[in-house]
Design an enzyme around this catalytic site. Sequence first.
Site, PDB file in Angstrom:
ATOM      1  N   SER A   1       0.837  -1.187   0.000  1.00  0.00           N
ATOM      2  CA  SER A   1       0.000   0.000   0.000  1.00  0.00           C
ATOM      3  C   SER A   1       0.885   1.256   0.000  1.00  0.00           C
ATOM      4  CB  SER A   1      -0.952  -0.042   1.206  1.00  0.00           C
ATOM      5  OG  SER A   1      -1.953   0.937   1.126  1.00  0.00           O
TER       6      SER A   1
ATOM      7  N   ASP B   1      -8.999  -6.390  -4.693  1.00  0.00           N
ATOM      8  CA  ASP B   1      -8.582  -5.089  -4.161  1.00  0.00           C
ATOM      9  C   ASP B   1      -9.151  -3.988  -5.053  1.00  0.00           C
ATOM     10  OD1 ASP B   1      -7.341  -2.835  -3.190  1.00  0.00           O
ATOM     11  OD2 ASP B   1      -5.302  -3.624  -3.320  1.00  0.00           O
TER      12      ASP B   1
ATOM     13  N   HIS C   1      -8.175  -5.119  -0.248  1.00  0.00           N
ATOM     14  CA  HIS C   1      -6.862  -4.491  -0.077  1.00  0.00           C
ATOM     15  C   HIS C   1      -6.101  -5.089   1.103  1.00  0.00           C
ATOM     16  CE1 HIS C   1      -3.828  -1.450  -0.610  1.00  0.00           C
ATOM     17  NE2 HIS C   1      -4.016  -0.960   0.604  1.00  0.00           N
TER      18      HIS C   1
END
Length: 385
Positions: A156, A321, A354
């Site tokens: 991320s 995601d 995610h």
Amino acid sequence: MTEMPRESVGLVTPITAHFDDPLELACGKTLPAYDLVYETYGTLNAERSNAVLICHALSGHHHAAGYHSSEDRKPGWWDAHIGPGKSIDTERFFVVSLNNLGGCHGSTGPTSLNPATGEAWGPDFPMVTVIDWVHSQARLADRLGIERFAAIIGGSLGGMQVLQWALSYPERIAHAGVIAATPKLSAQNIAFNEVARQAIRSDPDFFDGHYADHDTLPRRGLKLARMIGHITYLSEDAMGNKFGRDLRSQDLNFGYGEEFQVESYLRYQGDTFSSSFDAHTYLLMTKALDYFDPAANHDGDLAAALAPARCPFLVVSFTSDWRFTPSRSRELVDALIRAGKPVSYANIESSHGHDAFLLPEPRYQAVFAAFMDRVADDEGLEGRL
């Protein structure tokens, strides 16, 4: 916890590194001095060639693996991947994980004392960006005597830092692992971040950022921001499988209390987060996400921006995601190929959204472990220390 898991790095103690040399920031301001809190796992070899840097995501920190106390219920946030015999094998690698500047877990940030005033920085803490974090991380590496990392890995927002390392310090990174990340945020992602920031800033207890002066915290706003963010971290399937439309009791209340299990879960996550995270840090971290765009200085040409990179890349995305979709990872992969850089790519089947980058998905672990085996081979670390 009655017994330490065999595959754990065990009990770890955070370390604070103090820096007196000023750090010039991308926003034009300067931090005159600062602290970085970090943890290490494993042993640095004599050649100092087996170091791996872990970059954390928005709400992450230095505690990536192991336990701070035998009483801890949960280990560090990436413990599934760091430890003896795990993907990042601490019997081969020396792992460094730190809390970024602007954080609220020990590194200098809004809750730290401003040396100019003797009071907490609060809203006066300068804006920090991904490139600022990378520069400070490089200084920490200098302090540890690490000239080059065998690998730098992050998911991320952490993946953005990895990418910036490859551009700012190409000679100091041997392999790059960019997981569930993107070379820049979409308009939708910036919009989610702005809604979260406005939730915090419109809280009556925010007081234009001077909430510490009023002996209060903008808990309601931070709770709402976390609830919004948490929805984007999970996939529809993950939420459906976990909660469905299950009620907390058999009957409808015909009110606005917690009736559905998913409502209760989100409120719990928000309450927990708002009790342990600083609102200013949340604002700073989301802005750092928004600002990251290495192609901006190259007329939007990402391949041109990637020209300085020298190391091979692993890029990983997850099918469910929708915060940082696989198409954004493929955009990075395509640009790396156009720039003539070596890259491997895996799109992992997962229903976890995610958050999948934090979890021990079997294929994810296999891909990750194979990448780290390659790192070990390339750096001559075939056997365990």
